[in-house]
Design a protein around this motif. Structure first.
Motif, PDB file in Angstrom:
ATOM      1  N   ALA A   7      -1.652   1.887   9.329  1.00 49.04           N
ATOM      2  CA  ALA A   7      -0.854   2.178   8.137  1.00 49.04           C
ATOM      3  C   ALA A   7      -1.560   1.614   6.908  1.00 49.04           C
ATOM      4  N   MET A   8      -1.575   2.407   5.817  1.00 55.04           N
ATOM      5  CA  MET A   8      -2.139   1.954   4.549  1.00 55.04           C
ATOM      6  C   MET A   8      -1.012   1.344   3.716  1.00 55.04           C
ATOM      7  N   ASP A   9      -1.082   0.018   3.492  1.00 58.30           N
ATOM      8  CA  ASP A   9      -0.048  -0.693   2.756  1.00 58.30           C
ATOM      9  C   ASP A   9      -0.299  -0.573   1.253  1.00 58.30           C
ATOM     10  N   ASP A  10       0.780  -0.710   0.455  1.00 59.83           N
ATOM     11  CA  ASP A  10       0.697  -0.684  -1.019  1.00 59.83           C
ATOM     12  C   ASP A  10      -0.036   0.542  -1.514  1.00 59.83           C
ATOM     13  N   PHE A  11       0.233   1.688  -0.920  1.00 59.79           N
ATOM     14  CA  PHE A  11      -0.491   2.910  -1.287  1.00 59.79           C
ATOM     15  C   PHE A  11      -0.212   3.274  -2.751  1.00 59.79           C
ATOM     16  N   GLY A  12      -1.285   3.651  -3.453  1.00 63.33           N
ATOM     17  CA  GLY A  12      -1.160   4.070  -4.841  1.00 63.33           C
ATOM     18  C   GLY A  12      -1.518   3.001  -5.843  1.00 63.33           C
ATOM     19  N   THR A  13      -1.724   1.747  -5.377  1.00 62.07           N
ATOM     20  CA  THR A  13      -2.048   0.672  -6.312  1.00 62.07           C
ATOM     21  C   THR A  13      -3.526   0.326  -6.299  1.00 62.07           C
ATOM     22  N   GLY A  14      -4.306   0.909  -5.396  1.00 60.10           N
ATOM     23  CA  GLY A  14      -5.719   0.559  -5.264  1.00 60.10           C
ATOM     24  C   GLY A  14      -6.633   1.470  -6.036  1.00 60.10           C
ATOM     25  N   TYR A  15      -7.923   1.444  -5.656  1.00 59.57           N
ATOM     26  CA  TYR A  15      -8.941   2.165  -6.389  1.00 59.57           C
ATOM     27  C   TYR A  15      -9.101   3.617  -5.925  1.00 59.57           C
ATOM     28  N   SER A  16      -9.044   3.865  -4.640  1.00 60.05           N
ATOM     29  CA  SER A  16      -9.382   5.214  -4.158  1.00 60.05           C
ATOM     30  C   SER A  16      -8.602   5.541  -2.888  1.00 60.05           C
ATOM     31  N   SER A  17      -7.270   5.436  -2.971  1.00 59.14           N
ATOM     32  CA  SER A  17      -6.432   5.611  -1.787  1.00 59.14           C
ATOM     33  C   SER A  17      -6.666   6.947  -1.102  1.00 59.14           C
ATOM     34  N   LEU A  18      -6.743   8.035  -1.876  1.00 56.52           N
ATOM     35  CA  LEU A  18      -6.883   9.360  -1.281  1.00 56.52           C
ATOM     36  C   LEU A  18      -8.189   9.494  -0.507  1.00 56.52           C
ATOM     37  N   SER A  19      -9.209   8.838  -1.005  1.00 54.26           N
ATOM     38  CA  SER A  19     -10.506   8.891  -0.328  1.00 54.26           C
ATOM     39  C   SER A  19     -10.414   8.278   1.064  1.00 54.26           C
ATOM     40  N   TRP A  20      -9.673   7.154   1.181  1.00 53.51           N
ATOM     41  CA  TRP A  20      -9.568   6.504   2.494  1.00 53.51           C
ATOM     42  C   TRP A  20      -8.758   7.374   3.466  1.00 53.51           C
ATOM     43  N   LEU A  21      -7.759   8.073   2.947  1.00 56.58           N
ATOM     44  CA  LEU A  21      -6.983   8.946   3.821  1.00 56.58           C
ATOM     45  C   LEU A  21      -7.842  10.050   4.403  1.00 56.58           C
ATOM     46  N   GLN A  22      -8.820  10.450   3.633  1.00 61.59           N
ATOM     47  CA  GLN A  22      -9.672  11.563   4.054  1.00 61.59           C
ATOM     48  C   GLN A  22     -10.703  11.137   5.095  1.00 61.59           C
ATOM     49  N   HIS A  23     -11.081   9.861   5.047  1.00 58.31           N
ATOM     50  CA  HIS A  23     -12.204   9.435   5.885  1.00 58.31           C
ATOM     51  C   HIS A  23     -11.835   8.424   6.968  1.00 58.31           C
ATOM     52  N   LEU A  24     -10.588   7.957   6.971  1.00 59.59           N
ATOM     53  CA  LEU A  24     -10.190   6.979   7.971  1.00 59.59           C
ATOM     54  C   LEU A  24      -8.989   7.502   8.757  1.00 59.59           C
ATOM     55  N   PRO A  25      -8.846   7.114  10.006  1.00 54.55           N
ATOM     56  CA  PRO A  25      -7.750   7.611  10.858  1.00 54.55           C
ATOM     57  C   PRO A  25      -6.430   6.928  10.537  1.00 54.55           C
ATOM     58  N   ILE A  26      -5.965   7.097   9.324  1.00 55.52           N
ATOM     59  CA  ILE A  26      -4.704   6.490   8.889  1.00 55.52           C
ATOM     60  C   ILE A  26      -3.570   7.470   9.164  1.00 55.52           C
ATOM     61  N   ASP A  27      -2.501   6.988   9.835  1.00 58.79           N
ATOM     62  CA  ASP A  27      -1.419   7.895  10.183  1.00 58.79           C
ATOM     63  C   ASP A  27      -0.093   7.527   9.519  1.00 58.79           C
ATOM     64  N   THR A  28      -0.087   6.471   8.684  1.00 57.30           N
ATOM     65  CA  THR A  28       1.111   6.114   7.928  1.00 57.30           C
ATOM     66  C   THR A  28       0.690   5.544   6.580  1.00 57.30           C
ATOM     67  N   ILE A  29       1.396   5.953   5.532  1.00 62.55           N
ATOM     68  CA  ILE A  29       1.160   5.352   4.218  1.00 62.55           C
ATOM     69  C   ILE A  29       2.467   4.749   3.738  1.00 62.55           C
ATOM     70  N   LYS A  30       2.369   3.583   3.074  1.00 63.16           N
ATOM     71  CA  LYS A  30       3.549   2.878   2.599  1.00 63.16           C
ATOM     72  C   LYS A  30       3.528   2.882   1.067  1.00 63.16           C
ATOM     73  N   ILE A  31       4.560   3.442   0.469  1.00 66.67           N
ATOM     74  CA  ILE A  31       4.641   3.517  -0.994  1.00 66.67           C
ATOM     75  C   ILE A  31       4.955   2.127  -1.531  1.00 66.67           C
ATOM     76  N   ASP A  32       4.152   1.682  -2.470  1.00 66.07           N
ATOM     77  CA  ASP A  32       4.324   0.339  -3.013  1.00 66.07           C
ATOM     78  C   ASP A  32       5.690   0.176  -3.668  1.00 66.07           C
ATOM     79  N   ALA A  33       6.279  -1.010  -3.481  1.00 69.18           N
ATOM     80  CA  ALA A  33       7.633  -1.273  -3.981  1.00 69.18           C
ATOM     81  C   ALA A  33       7.729  -1.160  -5.496  1.00 69.18           C
TER      82      ALA A  33
END
Length: 654
Positions: free
Chosen positions: A152-178
């Motif tokens: 799971a990718m935590d704090d999604f949307g607050t980093g530098y290149s979240s979409l890029s990691w989704l494309q290249h890593l086997p991430i199956d859950t994203i968590k929207i930052d509070a």
């Protein structure tokens, strides 16, 4: 944090004082609990409870994060043994653990010991870990997946290149930052971002968890938008697992997420359009030649233009990229699938840009997605800090002082090059307590005791002492040190400076020796000296003069010396002294002293004003005893002085 807390932390991990807390994660469609996020709290022996931010950084610093993770994980697996087997656990791991394969052993061994089915475990990571070492982090993530864990990718949307990691890593859950969830009901921009992330998860068949849900209204908005899961105080605060029979979900939730099959292509298009029209998102799409196909309003504004004017233009030219730089970016993206974020200076801002390749169904390159984050303020602060650091570096370079540091126990850990050059020593020769060995033997015990006292009390240290260089040259040093303390007033380290004061010290010693010599001459001279202030009051007489007049220094201050003058001589001698005070003229007179037992002593008295910049600042003079065999001659001189200084009717005293 202090050193003591660090020692307590290691013991706390071993004794189980750091315990797992579980925050429920619910499925929004029916509000049933589907899993828990594992958090931690430190239950200290004094009854206080520390939050993770108060000890996790310390665990990282001391290399205890692996032990802490293992302890909390094992306690968690033990605590949920009575719960339904279709509930999952989410475990946060730090960036440093993704660079250390020991996390694989920790998870594998704990699962084996407690019979835990690893597909029930979600590993939560942040983009910080990926940015620091993408290749190593990716390798660790792949091995975790091979064990059966979900990512799971935590704090999604607050980093530098979240979409890029989704494309290249086997991430199956994203968590929207509070932070986005908390403001989405009042801020349109936050709401758009939340909707876009939910749509992205649906498009990629990735599970989405909204963090920080605190109200029913937030939960309803998220549910209507298609968000599958949520957590927050509204559903339950973190706490120990209670021994209750939780209802199991009707559908298993061990898969990557809960895909939504109802989103149409039109809905997806509107979601993407919302991102491009959002005034707070820098996003664009370029073809393989870096020609702009589309760009968001904010990105266009950052480039100093409009969306329509920028379409069809070369993005590389707007970024001031050279052709070889574009070729490097493209070749790296083709080869590795990602390119590190880089800074671009635009007319009115600095953007941290991330570029990701966009491929079709068969892997053909369609173009590149470009994302920008405004880091103008951050860069400004960095530049100010760099200027400040350069300023202080130059001050230190130009200062005659040398700088040093010591740990909380007073052991020297660093001495700058200037000190080593001046004292002709190497860093190793003065580190720890070795600097004490170079102190002049007669000064060593005193300085060592004063330094130890400062270390124990935390008081400022200041001293002057002699220092022996290896060439046997003795130098004088002035040393000053002040402690750096934490919020509990505990010393963390010492910062000090030292200065070679040999020239000044030798001058002071020389002056002191000259003063001593002069004082000896004054006190032992056959002549008797006196000094008076601007008002004519004696401020000093040498011992021989006090003995002659048979008065003390205090008695002489208030013109008490006139009481020792022979009555017939008081008028003119007092008048002569008064004339010197009022007119600044010197005097040279003879008179008699009437001493104890009726003895008479002839003296010659001389006095003059001390003038500084044309102003009388005091008076000084001398008294010389004279043999009474010259009394007849001296009597004539007294008669002349009386006529000179004492007109008829004058006052006897000053």
């Amino acid at each position: 944090m202090g050193k003591r807390l660090g020692f307590l932390l290691e013991s706390a991990i071993k004794s189980g004082e750091i315990r797992p807390y579980f925050q429920p994660i619910v499925r929004l469609s029916d509000r049933r609990i589907v899993g828990f996020e594992i958090l931690s709290r430190w239950h200290r022996r004094d009854g206080s409870i520390l939050q993770p931010l108060e000890f996790i950084p310390l665990a990282e610093e001391r290399g205890l994060i692996g032990n802490l993770t293992e302890s909390v994980l094992r306690q968690s697996l033990s605590a949920i043994e009575h719960l339904p087997k279709d509930l999952f656990l989410s475990l946060n791991i730090s960036p440093s653990q993704l660079k250390n394969t020991s996390i694989l052993r920790i998870i594998k061994d704990a699962a084996a010991d407690y019979g835990f089915f690893l597909p029930r475990l979600k590993i939560e990571i942040t983009e910080t870990a990926l940015i620091e070492d993408t290749d190593l982090a990716k390798a660790t993530i792949l091995e975790l997946m091979q064990l059966g864990c979900h990512i799971a990718m935590d704090d999604f949307g607050t980093g530098y290149s979240s979409l890029s990691w989704l494309q290249h890593l086997p991430i199956d859950t994203i968590k929207i930052d509070a932070s986005f969830v908390g403001s989405m009901l009042t801020e349109r921009e936050s709401r758009k971002i939340v909707m876009a992330i939910i749509s992205l998860g649906q498009s990629l068949d990735i599970g989405v968890v909204a963090e920080g849900v605190e109200t029913e209204e937030q939960a309803e908005v998220l549910q209507r938008a298609g968000c599958q899961m949520a957590q927050g105080y509204y559903f339950g605060k973190p706490g120990p697992i209670l021994n209750v029979d939780l209802p199991a979900c009707e559908e298993p939730v061990l898969q990557a997420g809960i895909p939504n099959h109802g989103l149409t292509v039109e809905q997806r298009a509107y979601q993407i359009a919302a991102i491009y029209t959002d005034n707070n998102t820098c996003m664009g799409f370029v073809d393989p030649d870096f020609q702009i196909i589309d760009i968001s309003r904010k990105f266009a504004k950052a480039l100093g233009s409009t969306v329509s004017a920028l379409r069809g233009t070369d993005l590389a030219s707007h970024f001031n990229l050279k052709q070889w730089q574009v070729q490097e970016i493209v070749s790296t993206l083709r080869e590795k699938g990602h390119y590190p974020p880089f800074e671009v200076r635009l007319p009115n801002s600095v953007q941290l840009v991330s570029v990701s390749p966009v491929l079709d169904e068969i892997g053909g390159l369609l173009g590149f997605s470009v994302f920008g984050i405004d880091v103008t303020e951050k860069k400004r602060q960095q530049e100010i800090l760099q200027e400040s650091e350069e300023h202080y570096r130059l001050i230190a370079l130009l200062s005659p002082r040398a700088f040093w540091q010591a740990d909380a126990n007073g052991k020297v850990i660093r001495v700058d090059r200037k000190f080593n050059l001046t004292m002709q020593t190497s860093p190793d020769e003065v580190n720890e307590d070795h600097w004490l060995e170079f102190i002049f033997p007669e000064d060593r015990a005193k300085i060592q005791a004063e330094w130890q006292k400062s270390v124990e009390t935390g008081e400022i240290f200041e001293a002057e002492f002699r220092y022996c260089r290896p060439d046997q040259d003795v130098r004088w040093l002035r040393v000053y040190a002040a402690p750096q303390k934490d919020g509990n007033d505990r010393v963390l380290r010492w910062f000090g400076q030292c200065e070679d004061i040999t020239t000044r010290k030798l001058a002071e010693i020389g002056l002191s020796e000259r003063e001593a010599e002069f004082r000896f001459l004054v006190e032992n001279s056959p002549h008797l000296f006196w000094i008076a202030d601007q008002r004519g009051r004696f401020t000093g007489i040498n011992p021989r003069l006090a003995a002659l007049f048979e008065i003390t220094s205090a008695e002489a201050q208030n013109f008490g010396w006139l009481d020792r003058v022979y009555p017939e001589d008081r008028a003119f001698s007092g008048a002569a002294f008064r004339d010197c005070i009022h007119q600044g003229r010197p005097f040279d007179i003879y008179y008699r002293l009437l001493l104890s037992g009726g003895r008479i002593q002839w003296v010659r008295s001389w006095g003059a004003a001390k003038v500084t910049d044309g102003i009388i600042t005091g008076y000084y003079g001398m008294v010389t005893p004279i043999d009474d065999k010259f009394s007849n001659i001296l009597q004539e001189k007294i008669d002349e002085d009386t006529e000179k200084y004492v007109p008829t009717g004058s006052n006897l005293y000053l």
